[in-house]
Design an enzyme around this catalytic site. Structure first.
Site, PDB file in Angstrom:
ATOM      1  N   HIS A 154      16.860 -78.886  -9.635  1.00 16.94           N
ATOM      2  CA  HIS A 154      15.824 -78.946 -10.674  1.00 16.94           C
ATOM      3  C   HIS A 154      16.390 -78.889 -12.093  1.00 16.94           C
ATOM      4  O   HIS A 154      15.651 -79.144 -13.046  1.00 16.94           O
ATOM      5  CB  HIS A 154      14.825 -77.804 -10.504  1.00 16.94           C
ATOM      6  N   ASP A 190      14.606 -82.024  -0.085  1.00 16.30           N
ATOM      7  CA  ASP A 190      13.923 -80.769  -0.357  1.00 16.30           C
ATOM      8  C   ASP A 190      12.424 -81.052  -0.464  1.00 16.30           C
ATOM      9  O   ASP A 190      12.013 -82.193  -0.726  1.00 16.30           O
ATOM     10  CB  ASP A 190      14.452 -80.206  -1.681  1.00 16.30           C
ATOM     11  N   HIS A 192      10.478 -80.171  -2.832  1.00 16.23           N
ATOM     12  CA  HIS A 192      10.187 -80.524  -4.221  1.00 16.23           C
ATOM     13  C   HIS A 192      11.125 -81.615  -4.715  1.00 16.23           C
ATOM     14  O   HIS A 192      12.284 -81.684  -4.302  1.00 16.23           O
ATOM     15  CB  HIS A 192      10.338 -79.295  -5.121  1.00 16.23           C
ATOM     16  N   ASP A 279      12.701 -75.958   2.880  1.00 20.46           N
ATOM     17  CA  ASP A 279      11.322 -75.621   2.517  1.00 20.46           C
ATOM     18  C   ASP A 279      10.327 -76.672   2.978  1.00 20.46           C
ATOM     19  O   ASP A 279       9.132 -76.573   2.713  1.00 20.46           O
ATOM     20  CB  ASP A 279      11.179 -75.363   1.016  1.00 20.46           C
TER      21      ASP A 279
END
Length: 334
Positions: A154, A190, A192, A279
């Protein structure tokens, strides 16, 4: 598969984060990697490659900020961890303001990533872990795993967020290019979107970024990861985003993975870097896909079918009780 981890990554320990309108215990804690390391059994400690590889991705001013932010926060008389509360959406003032509150806003994009006393040290060794695993692959290993914590995908060249401070996958990609590899593919799986990795390489023709993630119309990071984002300049066509709706399981995920692998094969890279987040697991407490533990080896085998030298870099995953088993299951597919 050789796996790398440095225990100094455990020292990063923010107390709380702002989530869903309230301060809650920080979800990205050391128990995550303890679970993974326990499931893996043996890991190797990384070598220290210094700051030069970090500077191929991150600005010197940003690295200096990460090193000093917690001390400056405490010197200003503030308790707890250093955390931003104001962001320069419209920059009507110079961005090189001295006050620590202003600098925190300048170098971050959310309130989920406080800077604690040991954050720089842990992030530094997280990056060194990725570089050492890359070194093994460049030396001839078919695959290697970097147990990185804090995660990295990120954060951009000069901003942190999403629990991320140094972009481990991007640092490894730039190091591989510096070592003579001509084309690198990054596959981000992932939950996200890896907005920081996309930003770093958005105008690069040497690095293909492909991401399968939750639809940013409903999920963090919202402002990146839409399907019409395809790169710019020399990087036009070198970004592929494949967002999926909440609740997606293996039957939804596999067609997207097929598209991703076709695009990577067409790019013909010398090296694959897989930003892996567990996740996507149906039991994850902060995410909303529905993959099961038994799905991870199947998906990994499909990625391995590309027959590319592959570096797997750990990103998210917050169902701590199942996390180690899920990561080990994914790696078993290689």
């Amino acid at each position: 598969m050789r796996s790398f981890f440095d225990p100094r990554q455990l020292a990063h320990s923010p107390e709380v984060e702002l989530h869903n309108g309230a301060f809650q215990p920080h979800a990205e804690h050391g128990g995550r990697v303890r679970s993974i390391a326990s499931a893996l059994g043996r890991t190797e400690e990384p070598a220290d490659h210094g700051e030069a590889p970090l500077l191929r991705v991150h600005s010197p001013a940003y690295l200096d900020f990460l090193k000093s932010a917690w001390r400056e926060w405490r010197a200003a008389g503030r308790p707890g961890d250093a955390a931003a509360y104001a962001w320069p959406v419209v920059r009507r003032r110079p961005i090189d303001l001295d006050r620590i509150d202003a600098r925190l806003g300048r170098y971050s994009f959310d309130a989920s990533s406080p800077i604690a006393e040991a954050t720089w040290d842990s992030a530094y060794w997280s990056a060194q872990t990725a570089l050492s695993a890359l070194e093994a692959v460049l030396a001839g290993e078919r695959n290697a795993f970097a147990l990185c914590r804090p995660p990295g995908h990120h954060c951009g060249a000069d901003y942190l967020g999403g629990y991320c401070y140094l972009n481990n996958a991007a640092i490894a990609a730039e190091a591989a290019l510096a070592a003579g590899r001509r084309r690198i593919a990054i596959l981000d799986v992932d939950y996200h979107h890896g907005n920081g990795t996309q930003d770093v390489f958005y105008a690069s023709g040497d690095v293909l970024f492909v991401s399968i993630h939750a639809d940013p119309r409903t999920d963090y990071p919202y402002y990146w990861g839409h399907s019409d984002e395809a790169g710019e300049g020399e990087g036009e066509g070198s970004t592929l985003n494949l967002p999926l709706p909440r609740g997606a399981g293996r039957t939804d995920y596999e067609p997207a993975l097929g598209r991703a692998l076709e695009r990577i094969a067409a790019f013909a890279p010398d090296l694959l870097i897989c930003s892996f987040g567990a996740d996507t697991f149906g039991g994850d407490p902060i995410c909303h896909f529905a993959l099961e533990g038994c799905d991870y080896p199947v998906l990994a085998r499909r990625i391995a079918s590309l027959a590319l030298p592959t570096l797997v870099v750990m990103e998210g995953g917050y169902a701590v009780d199942a996390l180690g088993a899920n990561v080990a299951a994914f790696l078993s597919g290689f």
